[in-house]
Motif scaffolding. Structure first.
Motif, PDB file in Angstrom:
ATOM      1  N   GLY A 273       0.922  -1.172  -0.017  1.00 57.24           N
ATOM      2  CA  GLY A 273       0.046  -0.020  -0.204  1.00 57.24           C
ATOM      3  C   GLY A 273       1.007   1.187   0.028  1.00 57.24           C
ATOM      4  N   ILE A 274       1.694   1.088   0.825  1.00 51.20           N
ATOM      5  CA  ILE A 274       2.580   2.380   0.881  1.00 51.20           C
ATOM      6  C   ILE A 274       3.661   2.467  -0.441  1.00 51.20           C
ATOM      7  CG2 ILE A 274       4.973   3.544   1.963  1.00 51.20           C
ATOM      8  CD1 ILE A 274       2.211   3.761   3.611  1.00 51.20           C
ATOM      9  N   ALA A 275       3.976   1.131  -0.876  1.00 53.26           N
ATOM     10  CA  ALA A 275       4.831   1.125  -2.186  1.00 53.26           C
ATOM     11  C   ALA A 275       4.110   1.959  -3.162  1.00 53.26           C
ATOM     12  CB  ALA A 275       5.081  -0.093  -2.271  1.00 53.26           C
ATOM     13  N   ALA A 276       2.754   1.523  -3.437  1.00 49.23           N
ATOM     14  CA  ALA A 276       1.843   2.036  -4.354  1.00 49.23           C
ATOM     15  C   ALA A 276       1.809   3.619  -4.366  1.00 49.23           C
ATOM     16  CB  ALA A 276       0.575   1.700  -4.082  1.00 49.23           C
ATOM     17  N   ARG A 277       2.064   4.072  -3.170  1.00 51.34           N
ATOM     18  CA  ARG A 277       2.151   5.870  -3.078  1.00 51.34           C
ATOM     19  C   ARG A 277       3.785   6.314  -3.857  1.00 51.34           C
ATOM     20  NH1 ARG A 277      -0.850   8.244   0.887  1.00 51.34           N
ATOM     21  NH2 ARG A 277      -2.718   6.933   1.336  1.00 51.34           N
ATOM     22  N   TYR A 278       4.541   5.417  -3.990  1.00 48.23           N
ATOM     23  CA  TYR A 278       5.733   6.016  -4.335  1.00 48.23           C
ATOM     24  C   TYR A 278       5.623   5.833  -5.971  1.00 48.23           C
ATOM     25  CZ  TYR A 278       8.432   6.041  -0.108  1.00 48.23           C
ATOM     26  OH  TYR A 278       9.097   6.462   1.056  1.00 48.23           O
ATOM     27  N   THR A 279       4.781   4.936  -6.523  1.00 53.76           N
ATOM     28  CA  THR A 279       4.581   5.127  -8.063  1.00 53.76           C
ATOM     29  C   THR A 279       4.253   6.503  -8.322  1.00 53.76           C
ATOM     30  OG1 THR A 279       2.412   4.069  -7.995  1.00 53.76           O
ATOM     31  CG2 THR A 279       4.228   2.267  -7.963  1.00 53.76           C
ATOM     32  N   THR A 280       3.595   7.192  -7.619  1.00 51.29           N
ATOM     33  CA  THR A 280       3.236   8.362  -8.242  1.00 51.29           C
ATOM     34  C   THR A 280       4.263   9.361  -8.685  1.00 51.29           C
ATOM     35  OG1 THR A 280       3.206   9.609  -5.813  1.00 51.29           O
ATOM     36  CG2 THR A 280       1.044   8.358  -6.677  1.00 51.29           C
ATOM     37  N   LEU A 281       5.520   8.784  -8.231  1.00 49.23           N
ATOM     38  CA  LEU A 281       6.721   9.621  -8.532  1.00 49.23           C
ATOM     39  C   LEU A 281       6.952   9.439 -10.063  1.00 49.23           C
ATOM     40  CD1 LEU A 281       8.779   9.155  -5.400  1.00 49.23           C
ATOM     41  CD2 LEU A 281       7.561  11.110  -5.944  1.00 49.23           C
ATOM     42  N   VAL A 282       6.502   8.412 -10.485  1.00 53.99           N
ATOM     43  CA  VAL A 282       6.982   7.994 -11.656  1.00 53.99           C
ATOM     44  C   VAL A 282       5.972   8.710 -13.007  1.00 53.99           C
ATOM     45  CG1 VAL A 282       6.997   5.999 -13.466  1.00 53.99           C
ATOM     46  CG2 VAL A 282       7.327   5.868 -11.177  1.00 53.99           C
ATOM     47  N   GLU A 283       6.776   9.464 -13.948  1.00 54.54           N
ATOM     48  CA  GLU A 283       6.145  10.148 -14.788  1.00 54.54           C
ATOM     49  C   GLU A 283       5.126   9.355 -15.934  1.00 54.54           C
ATOM     50  OE1 GLU A 283       9.482  11.996 -16.739  1.00 54.54           O
ATOM     51  OE2 GLU A 283       9.892  13.187 -14.815  1.00 54.54           O
ATOM     52  N   ASP A 284       5.558   8.169 -16.450  1.00 55.26           N
ATOM     53  CA  ASP A 284       4.705   7.637 -17.235  1.00 55.26           C
ATOM     54  C   ASP A 284       3.538   6.615 -16.231  1.00 55.26           C
ATOM     55  OD1 ASP A 284       3.641   5.542 -18.952  1.00 55.26           O
ATOM     56  OD2 ASP A 284       5.571   5.379 -20.180  1.00 55.26           O
ATOM     57  N   ARG A 285       2.616   7.203 -16.270  1.00 53.31           N
ATOM     58  CA  ARG A 285       1.591   6.503 -15.323  1.00 53.31           C
ATOM     59  C   ARG A 285       1.222   5.093 -15.749  1.00 53.31           C
ATOM     60  NH1 ARG A 285       2.167   6.862 -11.398  1.00 53.31           N
ATOM     61  NH2 ARG A 285       0.355   6.082 -10.965  1.00 53.31           N
ATOM     62  N   ALA A 286       1.165   4.841 -17.382  1.00 56.62           N
ATOM     63  CA  ALA A 286       0.841   3.653 -17.850  1.00 56.62           C
ATOM     64  C   ALA A 286       2.001   2.430 -17.403  1.00 56.62           C
ATOM     65  CB  ALA A 286       0.476   3.470 -19.233  1.00 56.62           C
ATOM     66  N   ALA A 287       3.341   2.972 -17.441  1.00 57.38           N
ATOM     67  CA  ALA A 287       4.066   1.994 -17.150  1.00 57.38           C
ATOM     68  C   ALA A 287       4.227   1.603 -15.851  1.00 57.38           C
ATOM     69  CB  ALA A 287       5.501   2.597 -17.680  1.00 57.38           C
ATOM     70  N   ALA A 288       4.129   2.777 -14.875  1.00 63.09           N
ATOM     71  CA  ALA A 288       3.875   2.747 -13.458  1.00 63.09           C
ATOM     72  C   ALA A 288       3.014   1.548 -13.041  1.00 63.09           C
ATOM     73  CB  ALA A 288       3.567   3.819 -12.692  1.00 63.09           C
ATOM     74  N   ASP A 289       1.713   1.760 -13.586  1.00 66.48           N
ATOM     75  CA  ASP A 289       0.786   0.729 -13.236  1.00 66.48           C
ATOM     76  C   ASP A 289       0.998  -0.700 -13.747  1.00 66.48           C
ATOM     77  OD1 ASP A 289      -0.571   2.798 -12.156  1.00 66.48           O
ATOM     78  OD2 ASP A 289      -1.958   2.969 -13.826  1.00 66.48           O
ATOM     79  N   THR A 290       1.550  -0.886 -14.848  1.00 61.62           N
ATOM     80  CA  THR A 290       2.012  -2.080 -15.374  1.00 61.62           C
ATOM     81  C   THR A 290       2.836  -2.736 -14.505  1.00 61.62           C
ATOM     82  OG1 THR A 290       1.321  -1.555 -17.637  1.00 61.62           O
ATOM     83  CG2 THR A 290       2.542  -3.482 -17.374  1.00 61.62           C
ATOM     84  N   LEU A 291       4.123  -2.128 -14.203  1.00 58.35           N
ATOM     85  CA  LEU A 291       5.185  -2.529 -13.803  1.00 58.35           C
ATOM     86  C   LEU A 291       5.087  -2.892 -12.183  1.00 58.35           C
ATOM     87  CD1 LEU A 291       8.057  -0.713 -15.476  1.00 58.35           C
ATOM     88  CD2 LEU A 291       7.694  -3.022 -15.490  1.00 58.35           C
ATOM     89  N   PHE A 292       4.412  -1.890 -11.460  1.00 58.50           N
ATOM     90  CA  PHE A 292       3.915  -2.226  -9.951  1.00 58.50           C
ATOM     91  C   PHE A 292       2.896  -3.415 -10.106  1.00 58.50           C
ATOM     92  CE2 PHE A 292       1.866  -1.155  -5.992  1.00 58.50           C
ATOM     93  CZ  PHE A 292       2.898  -1.422  -5.324  1.00 58.50           C
TER      94      PHE A 292
END
Length: 485
Positions: free
Chosen positions: A383-402
């Motif tokens: 859950g906390i880790a998902a918050r860090y994905t907001t730092l990633v510029e490419d949202r689609a890539a962030a969602d897929t990789l996370f």
């Protein structure tokens, strides 16, 4: 001049043979190669100054003050001979019959490939008569095996297995040479770098590899907790001494049949975990950018809080990144990926649950591996880790990789619980469970604060208090998580 020619030989097989021959010829006589009338590069000067300082320390404090010269990323016999050549320049290696080396050249085998090649390198090393004479006179030869880079290279399960297998295959090489073996385990504080219980780790060493001697590293982050008082220092030293005695003297616990079954299973598990880990980290387009944007690796590197640069080169490739910031940055983001990724795929793809359960209870290596992984997973938080994905510029890539990371975390947790037959993580270790749970409420606000500060810093805000706040949050999170880097 032959001294200058050392850097001209390539690393092909023929080049290594030529280099080895050149080095052996130079080591056979006392003529120095360096001259005070010649100007050398900064790198050469630096290396010569190191061995000169070692010689001065020997003259001032005695030979016991410096006994080993660790050769990082050792891949060939020539890597070790080069150390002796440098030592000869300052009188710490003396030719003769037999020759004498006041400081031992110690190879450090780190990557998965280097660990697999270690037995052949040491066999070639002992095949040199002058080397064998020095080693027998000393009574033992040390070999360092690295947990950090093997994990970054191949993932947690494969690293654990490769280190154990390298230790096992090194033992007969030393026995054939008539030289005692001392393994130097380069363990870090984090599980992704070999951390965890030292007692369990020593007990889990393969039979015949401890031989009454063992050396391990202790990271700065755990020294205060383990050796900060006389009582804690005595407790930890007694635990390691007793584990060394037990590992050296206890009869082999596994039957030949079980050893064969367990080894075969680990080979299969390792292959699957390795493939899953390599596919994500090195085989997925965009993963490098995702990692560098999601975690505070840039802030960790820029804040100069380590003893060495974050990368070995100016490249931003993961291959060139040092293992400490690799593990540390994933811990800060509460993913702890180096301590578990790939294990879920391995356990999920294994078709003999009874065999895995038997391995967990009967084989110290497998049991210790699962226990360390369990501790890491208890400290991670998707859950906390998902918050860090907001730092990633490419949202689609962030969602897929996370999404891939989260799915593998769930598979790793479920597989671990199935093998250990527990209802939840750390159910069998309530004291550790309580200790971690007590700290988590204090860590979560720090994570959220860190994310906000990183967003501001990366957004261009240059208030020095932001940088100071990031540094404080990094230190606070690491302290609360304890073995995190």
């Amino acid at each position: 001049m032959e001294f200058a020619a050392l850097s001209c030989l390539n690393t092909s097989d023929a080049g290594l043979v030529m280099l080895e021959g050149l080095l052996r010829r130079e080591l056979a006589h006392a003529r120095p190669l360096a001259s005070r009338f010649t100007t050398y590069s900064d790198e050469t000067q630096s290396e010569l100054q190191i061995v000169l300082a070692a010689a001065e320390a020997h003259a001032t404090y005695g030979p016991a003050c410096i006994t080993n010269y660790i050769v990082s990323m050792a891949q060939s016999v020539s890597d070790l001979l080069e150390v002796n050549l440098l030592l000869k320049e300052v009188g710490l290696y003396a030719p003769g019959d037999p020759p004498h080396a006041a400081i031992m050249a110690v190879p450090l085998f780190e990557t998965i490939g280097d660990l697999e090649a270690a037995p052949q390198v040491m066999a070639d090393w002992f095949a040199l008569p002058e080397v064998a004479a020095v080693a027998r006179a000393r009574g033992h030869q040390e070999v360092m095996i690295g947990y950090s880079d093997s994990n970054k290279d191949g993932g947690y399960l494969t690293s654990t297995w490769s280190l154990s297998r390298a230790s096992t295959t090194l033992a007969p090489v030393f026995a054939a040479a008539g030289v005692g073996m001392q393994l130097f385990h380069g363990r870090g504080g984090a599980v992704g770098r070999g951390g965890g219980s030292a007692f369990a780790a020593i007990r889990a060493q393969p039979p015949g590899t401890v031989q009454g001697r063992i050396r391990i590293t202790e990271q700065g982050e755990v020294i205060a907790g383990k050796y900060g008082s006389r009582e804690s220092a005595a407790t930890n030293l007694e635990a390691m001494a007793s584990a060394t005695l037990l590992a050296s003297l206890e009869p082999v616990q596994l039957s030949a049949r079980d050893a064969e079954r367990f080894t075969g299973a680990m080979e299969r598990l390792s292959a699957t975990a390795f493939a899953a880990y390599r596919d994500l980290v090195y085989g997925t387009a965009g993963f490098r950018t995702f990692f560098r944007q999601m975690t505070p690796i840039a802030e960790i590197a820029g804040l100069k809080i380590g003893s060495r640069p974050a990368s070995r080169t100016k490249s931003d490739r993961i291959e060139d990144l040092r293992a400490i910031p690799w593990v540390f940055s994933w811990a800060q983001a509460r993913v702890m990926l180096p301590g578990w990724y790939g294990v879920g795929s391995a356990l999920r793809g294994f078709d003999d649950a009874a065999l895995l359960a038997d391995m967990a209870t009967s084989w110290p290596l497998f049991g210790a591996m699962l226990a360390n992984m369990e501790q890491v997973m208890a400290k991670s938080d998707m859950g906390i880790a998902a918050r860090y994905t907001t730092l990633v510029e490419d949202r689609a890539a962030a969602d897929t990789l996370f999404g891939r990371i989260r799915d593998e975390w769930q598979a790793s947790r479920d597989g671990l619980l199935a093998v250990t037959r527990q209802p939840h993580l750390l159910a069998a270790n309530p004291a550790l469970d309580a200790s971690i749970r007590l700290r988590l409420p204090y860590i979560e606000p720090l994570n959220l604060l860190q994310i906000e500060l990183i967003k501001r810093r990366r957004g261009g805000e240059d208030d020095p208090r932001i940088g100071e706040g990031i540094l404080l949050s990094i230190n606070a999170i690491a302290t609360a998580l304890r073995n995190s880097g």
